[in-house]
Scaffold this active site. Structure first.
Site, PDB file in Angstrom:
ATOM      1  N   ASP A 235       0.782  -1.169   0.009  1.00  0.00           N
ATOM      2  CA  ASP A 235      -0.066  -0.021  -0.320  1.00  0.00           C
ATOM      3  C   ASP A 235       0.826   1.261  -0.187  1.00  0.00           C
ATOM      4  OD1 ASP A 235       1.078   0.218   2.490  1.00  0.00           O
ATOM      5  OD2 ASP A 235      -0.934   0.308   3.276  1.00  0.00           O
ATOM      6  N   ASP A 237       1.469   4.801   2.050  1.00  0.00           N
ATOM      7  CA  ASP A 237       1.146   5.444   3.256  1.00  0.00           C
ATOM      8  C   ASP A 237       1.534   7.022   3.294  1.00  0.00           C
ATOM      9  OD1 ASP A 237       0.185   2.767   4.869  1.00  0.00           O
ATOM     10  OD2 ASP A 237       2.360   2.357   4.322  1.00  0.00           O
ATOM     11  N   ASP A 325      -3.304   4.512   2.792  1.00  0.00           N
ATOM     12  CA  ASP A 325      -3.582   5.080   4.195  1.00  0.00           C
ATOM     13  C   ASP A 325      -3.182   6.519   4.229  1.00  0.00           C
ATOM     14  OD1 ASP A 325      -4.538   2.457   4.726  1.00  0.00           O
ATOM     15  OD2 ASP A 325      -2.908   1.739   5.795  1.00  0.00           O
TER      16      ASP A 325
HETATM   17  N1  DCT Z   1       1.601   1.407  11.630  1.00  0.00           N
HETATM   18  C1  DCT Z   1       1.211   1.982  12.940  1.00  0.00           C
HETATM   19  N2  DCT Z   1       0.133   1.786  13.335  1.00  0.00           N
HETATM   20  C2  DCT Z   1      -0.865   1.173  12.701  1.00  0.00           C
HETATM   21  C3  DCT Z   1      -0.445   0.591  11.100  1.00  0.00           C
HETATM   22  C4  DCT Z   1       0.869   0.885  11.037  1.00  0.00           C
HETATM   23  O1  DCT Z   1       2.183   2.679  13.660  1.00  0.00           O
HETATM   24  N3  DCT Z   1      -2.066   0.956  12.931  1.00  0.00           N
HETATM   25  C5  DCT Z   1       3.159   1.582  11.354  1.00  0.00           C
HETATM   26  C6  DCT Z   1       3.954   0.382  11.377  1.00  0.00           C
HETATM   27  C7  DCT Z   1       4.441   0.421   9.882  1.00  0.00           C
HETATM   28  C8  DCT Z   1       3.768   1.634   9.139  1.00  0.00           C
HETATM   29  O2  DCT Z   1       2.868   2.147  10.147  1.00  0.00           O
HETATM   30  C9  DCT Z   1       3.182   1.311   7.691  1.00  0.00           C
HETATM   31  O3  DCT Z   1       2.400   0.000   7.725  1.00  0.00           O
HETATM   32  P1  DCT Z   1       2.304  -0.872   6.630  1.00  0.00           P
HETATM   33  O4  DCT Z   1       1.941  -0.063   5.365  1.00  0.00           O
HETATM   34  O5  DCT Z   1       1.447  -2.057   7.072  1.00  0.00           O
HETATM   35  O6  DCT Z   1       3.699  -1.277   6.384  1.00  0.00           O
HETATM   36  P2  DCT Z   1       4.914  -1.213   5.355  1.00  0.00           P
HETATM   37  O7  DCT Z   1       5.911  -1.054   6.312  1.00  0.00           O
HETATM   38  O8  DCT Z   1       4.361   0.277   4.807  1.00  0.00           O
HETATM   39  O9  DCT Z   1       4.986  -2.375   4.196  1.00  0.00           O
HETATM   40  P3  DCT Z   1       4.094  -2.920   3.177  1.00  0.00           P
HETATM   41  O10 DCT Z   1       2.726  -1.407   3.059  1.00  0.00           O
HETATM   42  O11 DCT Z   1       4.713  -2.575   1.911  1.00  0.00           O
HETATM   43  O12 DCT Z   1       3.541  -3.928   3.342  1.00  0.00           O
HETATM   44 MG    MG Z   2       2.680   0.302   3.742  1.00  0.00          MG
END
Ligand code: DCT
Ligand code: MG
Length: 399
Positions: A235, A237, A325
């Site tokens: 995704d 972010d 996100d």
């Molecule tokens: N995070 C957080 N609280 C949440 C969700 C995520 O603090 N409720 C943090 C931890 C990692 C970061 O945000 C991004 O989350 P992801 O998008 O799930 O992981 P990513 O490291 O971006 O990896 P990918 O999206 O490529 O799987």
């Molecule tokens: Mg991510």
């Protein structure tokens, strides 16, 4: 390296083998026999070994076991394998035998046993058994749908469902809105997102942000902030905020409204802010933060992406759906939110643990609390400094 410790017969076997390899002669020796002789193939012919067993191979194996314990709801074991995998991921050297990991933290007996088996034979019995297990396969399939977590997947499995068509045809199943969108856009959102696509989305969100508030602050976070090479994400972010106190939530709803008007919003779940400094610090370790945020599925036109859409050859639609996100903290919480959302999850977990165990401080996505007071930070560097740690760049936080 250890040739001198081997019985003479075995030494003969090794020199015959290595000589043949040097001369480029094909050698027909059973791997099993060589392992008996040398204990480790990497020691024998280092130049040849890394192609067979890479660190990725070891990490993937450990991740399979982590995931299987996550499905079994045994968090301790899941975490132990995730930690082991993270430690390996961050190594700057190749691992050819278990000795190469001596002195490393977070490698438990179970992880070591799995690694040793793989290093010696190329396979792990436990990993292969897990991969071929029907329940593991089904839970993995179900949890790959946006909106389906381990609990729902387990419930469906217990109800005898094994495939997406089983789920979609089952009379008693009610899919919530998120799961409906997850199925609807399954092909697109389970396909990796490229850097060019992430960049195009950044531009798209940036346009929406500027249209709402010209002085807003937008930052790419999550995996795409950490990656330097050709990595892909699942995704994209972003953190978005404004310098006008209290206006950040309006900014987020404004962006959503604009994307909706442009016909780009395929799905939106909006979570209003429940952030309240009065309720902090929080002693809950893994809790989700309280900032306003939204989980979106956005329509991305191929024309906006430099080099075109990734892996969409021949589907003829000219667009794809991408998971996005957006999180919107107040400006004075920006550095904490950026540090928290940059990840990786394992890095965040370890940083929080370090703060608590080594510094007696509480760190989360909102604040850093030192015994009696909140410490201020406008940048990530401030937070590292408060923790007495050397600053490390996002690309060094991948483990
Ligand atoms: N995070 C957080 N609280 C949440 C969700 C995520 O603090 N409720 C943090 C931890 C990692 C970061 O945000 C991004 O989350 P992801 O998008 O799930 O992981 P990513 O490291 O971006 O990896 P990918 O999206 O490529 O799987
Ligand atoms: Mg991510």
């Amino acid at each position: 390296r250890d040739v001198k410790n081997l019985p003479a017969m075995h030494v003969l076997g090794i020199s015959w083998f290595t000589d043949s390899m040097k001369e480029g002669k094909p050698v027909a020796v059973e791997t099993r026999h060589l392992i008996e002789v040398c204990g480790n193939l990497g020691d024998l012919c280092p130049a040849w070994w890394p192609e067979r067993i890479s660190l990725t191979h070891l990490c993937d194996a450990l991740e399979v076991l982590a995931e299987s314990y996550e499905f079994k709801e045994i968090p301790g074991r899941c975490l132990a394998f995730r930690r082991a995998s993270s430690v390996l991921k961050s190594l700057p050297w190749a691992v050819r035998c278990l000795r190469d990991t001596e002195g490393l933290p977070c490698l438990g007996e179970h992880s070591k046993a799995v690694m040793e088996e793989i290093l010696q034979s190329g396979h792990s019995f436990e990993v292969e058994k897990t991969l071929s297990d029907e329940k593991y396969q089904t839970l993995k399939l179900f949890t790959s749908v946006f909106g389906v977590g381990p609990k729902t997947a387990e419930k469906w499995y217990r109800g005898g469902l094994r495939s997406f068509s089983d789920v979609l045809a089952a009379p008693g199943i009610h899919l919530n809105r998120m799961q409906q969108s997850g199925f609807l856009h399954y092909g697109d959102i389970s396909r990796a997102v490229s850097k060019a696509e992430a960049r195009a989305l950044g531009n798209l969100i940036d346009e929406a942000v500027r249209a709402v508030t010209p002085d807003a602050v937008l930052a790419l976070t999550g995996g795409f902030r950490r990656y330097r090479g050709k990595e892909f994400g699942h995704d994209v972010d972003f953190i978005v905020t404004t310098r006008e106190p209290g206006k950040e939530e309006k900014l987020l709803t404004g962006i959503i409204e604009r994307l909706k008007q442009q016909g780009l919003l395929l799905y939106c779940e909006y979570n209003a802010s429940t952030f309240d400094m009065v309720k902090l610090p929080s002693h809950q370790f893994e809790a989700m933060d309280h900032f306003a945020k939204c989980f979106l599925i956005v329509r991305l036109e191929g024309g906006r992406v430099e080099g075109g859409l990734h892996g969409a050859e021949g589907d003829g639609r000219g667009w794809r759906a991408v998971r996005v996100d957006l999180v919107s903290p107040p400006m004075d919480r920006y550095a904490f939110a950026l540090l928290g959302w940059t990840g990786s999850r394992q890095f965040e977990r370890d940083l929080r643990r370090f703060a608590r165990a080594e510094r007696r401080m509480l760190l989360d996505n909102h604040t850093l609390y030192d015994k009696t007071k909140f410490l201020a930070a406008t940048t990530e560097k401030d937070i590292f400094a408060h923790l007495g740690l050397e600053y490390i760049e996002p690309w060094q936080r991948n483990a």
